[in-house]
Design a protein around this motif. Structure first.
Motif, PDB file in Angstrom:
ATOM      1  N   TYR A  92       1.131  -1.165   0.188  1.00 26.80           N
ATOM      2  CA  TYR A  92       0.432  -0.193   0.058  1.00 26.80           C
ATOM      3  C   TYR A  92       1.068   1.374   0.122  1.00 26.80           C
ATOM      4  CZ  TYR A  92      -3.017  -3.535   1.125  1.00 26.80           C
ATOM      5  OH  TYR A  92      -4.347  -4.960   0.364  1.00 26.80           O
ATOM      6  N   TYR A  93       1.663   0.969   0.502  1.00 25.65           N
ATOM      7  CA  TYR A  93       2.921   2.432   0.679  1.00 25.65           C
ATOM      8  C   TYR A  93       3.159   2.452  -0.674  1.00 25.65           C
ATOM      9  CZ  TYR A  93       4.734   2.893   5.592  1.00 25.65           C
ATOM     10  OH  TYR A  93       4.926   3.009   6.833  1.00 25.65           O
ATOM     11  N   ASP A  94       3.639   1.453  -1.345  1.00 25.66           N
ATOM     12  CA  ASP A  94       4.037   1.552  -2.680  1.00 25.66           C
ATOM     13  C   ASP A  94       3.234   2.307  -3.989  1.00 25.66           C
ATOM     14  OD1 ASP A  94       6.531   0.113  -2.706  1.00 25.66           O
ATOM     15  OD2 ASP A  94       5.923  -1.640  -2.944  1.00 25.66           O
ATOM     16  N   LEU A  95       1.843   1.825  -3.910  1.00 23.82           N
ATOM     17  CA  LEU A  95       0.627   2.021  -4.281  1.00 23.82           C
ATOM     18  C   LEU A  95       0.440   3.746  -4.323  1.00 23.82           C
ATOM     19  CD1 LEU A  95      -1.926   1.566  -6.616  1.00 23.82           C
ATOM     20  CD2 LEU A  95      -3.565   0.940  -4.059  1.00 23.82           C
ATOM     21  N   ASN A  96       0.496   4.001  -2.522  1.00 24.70           N
ATOM     22  CA  ASN A  96       0.441   5.169  -2.286  1.00 24.70           C
ATOM     23  C   ASN A  96       1.266   6.213  -3.269  1.00 24.70           C
ATOM     24  OD1 ASN A  96      -1.470   7.060  -0.990  1.00 24.70           O
ATOM     25  ND2 ASN A  96       1.104   7.260   0.329  1.00 24.70           N
ATOM     26  N   ASP A  97       2.654   5.949  -3.023  1.00 20.67           N
ATOM     27  CA  ASP A  97       3.959   6.767  -3.733  1.00 20.67           C
ATOM     28  C   ASP A  97       3.780   7.304  -5.365  1.00 20.67           C
ATOM     29  OD1 ASP A  97       5.695   6.308  -1.891  1.00 20.67           O
ATOM     30  OD2 ASP A  97       6.544   4.691  -1.999  1.00 20.67           O
ATOM     31  N   VAL A  98       2.641   5.786  -5.973  1.00 13.68           N
ATOM     32  CA  VAL A  98       1.936   6.018  -7.184  1.00 13.68           C
ATOM     33  C   VAL A  98       1.549   6.992  -7.512  1.00 13.68           C
ATOM     34  CG1 VAL A  98       1.688   5.085  -9.744  1.00 13.68           C
ATOM     35  CG2 VAL A  98       3.272   3.734  -7.915  1.00 13.68           C
ATOM     36  N   MET A  99      -0.059   6.414  -6.692  1.00 14.95           N
ATOM     37  CA  MET A  99      -0.469   7.491  -6.914  1.00 14.95           C
ATOM     38  C   MET A  99      -0.370   9.167  -6.406  1.00 14.95           C
ATOM     39  SD  MET A  99      -3.084   6.769  -8.180  1.00 14.95           S
ATOM     40  CE  MET A  99      -4.714   7.408  -8.002  1.00 14.95           C
ATOM     41  N   MET A 100      -0.028   9.430  -5.529  1.00 10.67           N
ATOM     42  CA  MET A 100       0.478  10.808  -4.879  1.00 10.67           C
ATOM     43  C   MET A 100       1.716  11.042  -5.542  1.00 10.67           C
ATOM     44  SD  MET A 100      -1.271  11.518  -2.279  1.00 10.67           S
ATOM     45  CE  MET A 100      -1.152  12.787  -1.020  1.00 10.67           C
ATOM     46  N   GLY A 101       2.321  10.235  -6.000  1.00  8.06           N
ATOM     47  CA  GLY A 101       3.665  10.922  -7.086  1.00  8.06           C
ATOM     48  C   GLY A 101       4.497  11.147  -5.845  1.00  8.06           C
ATOM     49  N   CYS A 102       5.896  10.150  -6.198  1.00  5.28           N
ATOM     50  CA  CYS A 102       7.265   9.814  -4.841  1.00  5.28           C
ATOM     51  C   CYS A 102       7.663  10.919  -5.248  1.00  5.28           C
ATOM     52  CB  CYS A 102       7.349   9.233  -4.301  1.00  5.28           C
ATOM     53  SG  CYS A 102       8.200   8.405  -3.157  1.00  5.28           S
ATOM     54  N   SER A 103       8.509  11.415  -5.187  1.00  5.75           N
ATOM     55  CA  SER A 103      10.250  12.217  -5.988  1.00  5.75           C
ATOM     56  C   SER A 103      11.429  11.482  -5.399  1.00  5.75           C
ATOM     57  CB  SER A 103      10.618  13.189  -6.154  1.00  5.75           C
ATOM     58  OG  SER A 103       9.429  13.661  -7.251  1.00  5.75           O
ATOM     59  N   GLY A 104      12.586  10.072  -5.482  1.00  9.27           N
ATOM     60  CA  GLY A 104      13.381   9.391  -4.422  1.00  9.27           C
ATOM     61  C   GLY A 104      14.025   8.933  -5.293  1.00  9.27           C
ATOM     62  N   ILE A 105      15.210   8.273  -4.481  1.00  8.31           N
ATOM     63  CA  ILE A 105      16.080   7.681  -4.811  1.00  8.31           C
ATOM     64  C   ILE A 105      15.736   6.154  -4.206  1.00  8.31           C
ATOM     65  CG2 ILE A 105      17.636   8.513  -4.126  1.00  8.31           C
ATOM     66  CD1 ILE A 105      19.365   7.641  -7.327  1.00  8.31           C
ATOM     67  N   SER A 110      10.530   0.192  -3.817  1.00  7.16           N
ATOM     68  CA  SER A 110       9.787   0.061  -5.235  1.00  7.16           C
ATOM     69  C   SER A 110      10.759   0.929  -6.177  1.00  7.16           C
ATOM     70  CB  SER A 110       8.632   0.047  -5.599  1.00  7.16           C
ATOM     71  OG  SER A 110       7.768   0.957  -5.378  1.00  7.16           O
ATOM     72  N   PRO A 111      11.031   0.868  -7.674  1.00  5.58           N
ATOM     73  CA  PRO A 111      11.467   1.943  -8.364  1.00  5.58           C
ATOM     74  C   PRO A 111      10.500   3.490  -8.015  1.00  5.58           C
ATOM     75  CG  PRO A 111      11.547   0.763  -9.761  1.00  5.58           C
ATOM     76  CD  PRO A 111      10.644  -0.064  -8.231  1.00  5.58           C
ATOM     77  N   ARG A 112      11.126   4.657  -7.370  1.00  3.64           N
ATOM     78  CA  ARG A 112      11.005   5.634  -7.277  1.00  3.64           C
ATOM     79  C   ARG A 112      10.340   6.435  -9.031  1.00  3.64           C
ATOM     80  NH1 ARG A 112       9.358   5.685  -2.194  1.00  3.64           N
ATOM     81  NH2 ARG A 112       8.296   3.516  -3.625  1.00  3.64           N
ATOM     82  N   PRO A 113       8.904   7.281  -8.599  1.00  2.00           N
ATOM     83  CA  PRO A 113       8.435   7.339 -10.118  1.00  2.00           C
ATOM     84  C   PRO A 113       8.689   8.104 -10.511  1.00  2.00           C
ATOM     85  CG  PRO A 113       6.430   7.098  -8.134  1.00  2.00           C
ATOM     86  CD  PRO A 113       8.212   6.672  -7.453  1.00  2.00           C
TER      87      PRO A 113
END
Ligand SMILES: Cc1cc2nc3c(=O)[nH]c(=O)nc-3n(C[C@H](O)[C@H](O)[C@H](O)COP(=O)(O)OP(=O)(O)OC[C@H]3O[C@@H](n4cnc5c(N)ncnc54)[C@H](O)[C@@H]3O)c2cc1C
Lengths: 148, 533
Positions: free
Chosen positions: B133-146, B156-159
């Motif tokens: 769910y963290y992963d899904l949220n990162d995609v939905m909210m749009g995560c910048s990171g590495i 998971s790879p940051r979007p």
């Protein structure tokens, strides 16, 4: 807002002691218009109590009374009133400072003088994209999160 | 008498970080889902970021503090007895309109505090239960990171790539390298490049212009707009007063008031509360009935108890060099340092902290001491000299401490003081613990060491930031035992079937990082559990 026109005039007498001029920068009273000051204090009740207390403090201050009111006391005496106010009613004094600093530093004349350029396309505001080379050392650190 | 409204399957109350995520996940499932929000839609054109008076507005009508802002959608919080002032925003999107969007995850160890340190409680779920769910949220909210952070499990790879570190961030990174300390580019829900219709933005020019507003994720556009396309109904300006149950304690509906003062009874199958760590206990404590005289879902007596904030301290370093503009780049989504995250028996406190690097503010905030320990530039003849020593020349660390749950830190309601909708006001009691004081003190010393290593000639320290109540947690704790917790591992209340809580209230412990990705992961997981029956 319970502050009268006369109260505002009284406060103005202190503005240039708070932010005076120097070779480069203008004093506060030259930058902050009465209209802007009024607008700031009338759009919120946040400053009401603090500024009222500041004005009553000035009015009650013995030097100001003896000399016939704050408008006639000299600069040194007005500075002394501010010093006293800062130590006796620090929260109210901070309210006064907040209004003066906010209005002074929100003006474009001041932004120009302090070289505050918020335009995204200005040369000064260029920032390089992230470069992963910076991770060279930290990436060698062994993972240390606790496996539970 | 409230007007009766026809049955709907699910009501979500509150449309912030958690309510938005949950609404999206449930939308399109075939169930009739309604989102009730006491505020309105936030109009992007109201965002004041590109006007000269932005700093004035941010101290007043756009203040983080509802007691200062006093918008129609705000309710007053009685916080005289709290060392820290709670902050929030009330609109579609909730507090994600104001947030910084610094988005670290909890560590696996954060879910096992009792096992590891013998204090507080273990969560009934683990990091691994939330991972997808963290992963899904990162995609939905749009995560910048590495990826690759050695302080955290691989993820998971940051979007998107990280936001730029800037010359000042690089200076801190190199200083941490020299000390052999951990640091890593922050994960952030601010888009570093164009992403799902949002414009990438690296804070060139520091304040967002109106069209860059959405580069920082808020759930009104990341979750709620797509959910509406899936059939979600959003009712704005609707403040929920209480939740109704029948004589047997079965959930029947919610009572809410609209902006005209009309009361409604909405019959419903399931209710999901997402009003944050203050708004949620407020509704529960106001939902008294014969069956639940102390408030709903409160047989444990823990509704409103264990309020946790993450007390913050700050250390600000002043720098001499004129070659770096310390305002350039994101204000606080830069670098995270987790060298002191876990309990160390050699220290005189339990648990740990993170540093979040932050930069210089605009001119008015600089003069007023924002970001530099609240210490204003002195007035008088030295004013301009002192201003030029600080302006664009400071950076610092916010020290985010793990706040341990304590029963006396709590939210109550004041039956005699009500908001315009007739809902009792919340009253907050909070005292900073001795453990926290020691922890923050340690944090200040290590922050000073890092800043000096980075070249700072003077460090201003603020031991406790009173105005930093942006994380609201713990007031409806998750646990296995109904005697010692309010919700179960799937966020359903122990006492009332079909009543769920998904905001930070359910946190068993607080960890030492910003909470929102974890809040949203829990919200998405709860929605998933509801969908799977
Ligand atoms: C200035 C600031 C900076 C922050 N920065 C960060 C950060 O960098 N990283 C991070 O992780 N977190 C940050 N946070 C915290 C983050 O915003 C919150 O953790 C998150 O928004 C909480 O989500 P929530 O859904 O629990 O509540 P909220 O987002 O607060 O939403 C609750 C919603 O419920 C509504 N509501 C309340 N009561 C009622 C009622 N009776 N009827 C109807 N509706 C109701 C409210 O109007 C609101 O819209 C920050 C917060 C602030 C204020």
């Amino acid at each position: 807002m319970s502050i009268s026109k006369l109260d505002i005039n009284i406060l103005y007498e202190f503005f240039d002691l708070i932010i005076p001029s120097n070779e480069k920068m203008p004093p506060a009273s030259e930058i902050i218009t009465e209209e802007e000051f009024l607008k700031l204090i009338s759009t919120t009740d946040k400053y009401d109590e603090g500024l009222s207390n500041v004005v009553s403090f000035i009015r009650k201050e013995p030097t100001a009374r003896v000399m016939g009111g704050p408008m006639v006391v000299n600069e040194k005496q007005r500075a002394d009133i501010l010093i006293l106010m800062e130590s006796i009613i620090p929260d109210d004094f901070s309210t006064l400072i907040e209004t003066v600093y906010l209005l002074y530093y929100s003006k474009s004349e001041i932004h120009e003088k302090i070289n505050w350029d918020t335009r995204e396309d200005s040369e000064e505001n260029k920032i390089d994209s992230f470069d992963p080379a910076i991770l060279k050392n930290i990436s060698k650190k062994t993972p240390f999160w606790k496996k539970v | 008498m409230p007007k009766n409204l026809p049955f709907v399957d699910i009501i979500i109350v509150g449309s912030g970080a958690s309510g938005g995520a949950c609404a999206w996940k449930l939308s399109g499932s075939g169930a009739k889902v309604v989102l009730l929000e006491q505020g309105n839609w936030f109009d992007q054109n109201d965002y004041p970021g590109d006007s000269n008076d932005w700093e004035i507005v941010s101290k007043n009508s756009f203040s983080f503090n509802p007691n200062i802002r006093k918008l129609d959608s705000d309710y007053k919080i009685l916080d005289e007895n709290s060392d820290i002032h709670p902050l929030m925003y009330n609109a579609v999107g909730g507090s994600t309109h104001h947030w910084t969007a610094h988005t670290p995850r909890f560590h696996p160890s954060d879910f096992r505090v009792k096992t590891l340190d013998g204090v507080a409680d273990d969560w009934p779920i683990s990091y691994w239960d939330l991972e997808e769910y963290y992963d899904l949220n990162d995609v939905m909210m749009g995560c910048s990171g590495i990826n690759g952070d050695p302080a955290n499990p691989p993820r998971s790879p940051r979007p998107m790539p990280p936001l730029p570190l800037g010359k000042d961030g690089e200076r801190i990174a190199q200083a941490a390298d020299r000390l052999g300390w951990h640091w890593w580019p922050s994960d952030s829900y601010q888009a570093s490049e164009n992403y799902k219709g949002r414009i990438g933005w690296n804070n060139q020019g520091t304040f967002a212009s109106k069209n860059k507003w959405k580069s920082i994720a808020s759930t009104d556009h990341t979750y709620i707009t797509p959910a509406i396309e899936n059939g979600l109904e959003v009712r704005t300006n609707c403040a929920v007063q209480n939740i109704s149950v029948d004589n047997n304690g079965n959930l029947t509906g919610v009572i809410y008031v609209d902006s005209k003062g009309t009361h409604y009874f909405q019959e419903v199958g399931k209710v999901i509360l997402a009003c944050n760590g203050i708004g949620t206990p407020r509704i529960l404590l106001n939902s008294k009935s014969k069956k639940f005289p102390n408030g709903l879902a409160n047989s444990s007596g823990l509704v409103g108890k264990n309020l946790m904030y993450h007390p913050y301290a700050s250390a600000t370093g002043l720098f001499n060099e004129n070659d770096i503009n310390y305002t350039l780049g994101p204000l606080a989504n830069i670098i995270i340092v987790q060298e002191f995250y876990e309990t160390d028996p050699k220290r005189d406190f339990l648990r740990g902290y993170s540093f979040q690097m932050n930069r210089s503010h605009g001119p008015a905030h600089t003069a007023l001491g924002s970001g530099s320990g609240g210490v204003s530039i002195p007035w008088g003849k030295d004013h301009h000299d002192e201003f030029s020593k600080r302006f664009k020349k400071y950076l610092g660390f916010a020290i985010i401490s793990e706040d341990l749950p304590e029963l006396h830190n709590r939210v109550e309601i004041d039956e005699n003081l009500k908001d315009k909708n007739g809902i009792p006001l919340p009253k907050v009691f909070y005292k900073t613990s001795e453990n926290t004081k020691k922890l923050l003190n340690h944090g200040l010393k290590s922050a000073e060491k890092l800043l000096k290593e980075a070249g700072s000639y003077d460090v201003i320290k603020q031991p406790l930031i009173e105005t930093a109540g942006w994380h609201l947690m713990g007031t409806a704790k998750m646990g296995i035992d109904p005697n010692t917790s309010v919700v179960d591992s799937e966020c359903q209340t122990h006492d009332v079937e079909n009543l769920y809580i998904i905001d930070g209230s359910v946190f068993t412990t607080s960890a030492a990082v910003n909470p929102t990705p974890t809040i949203q992961a829990i919200a998405l997981r709860t929605a998933d559990k509801i969908l799977k029956g």
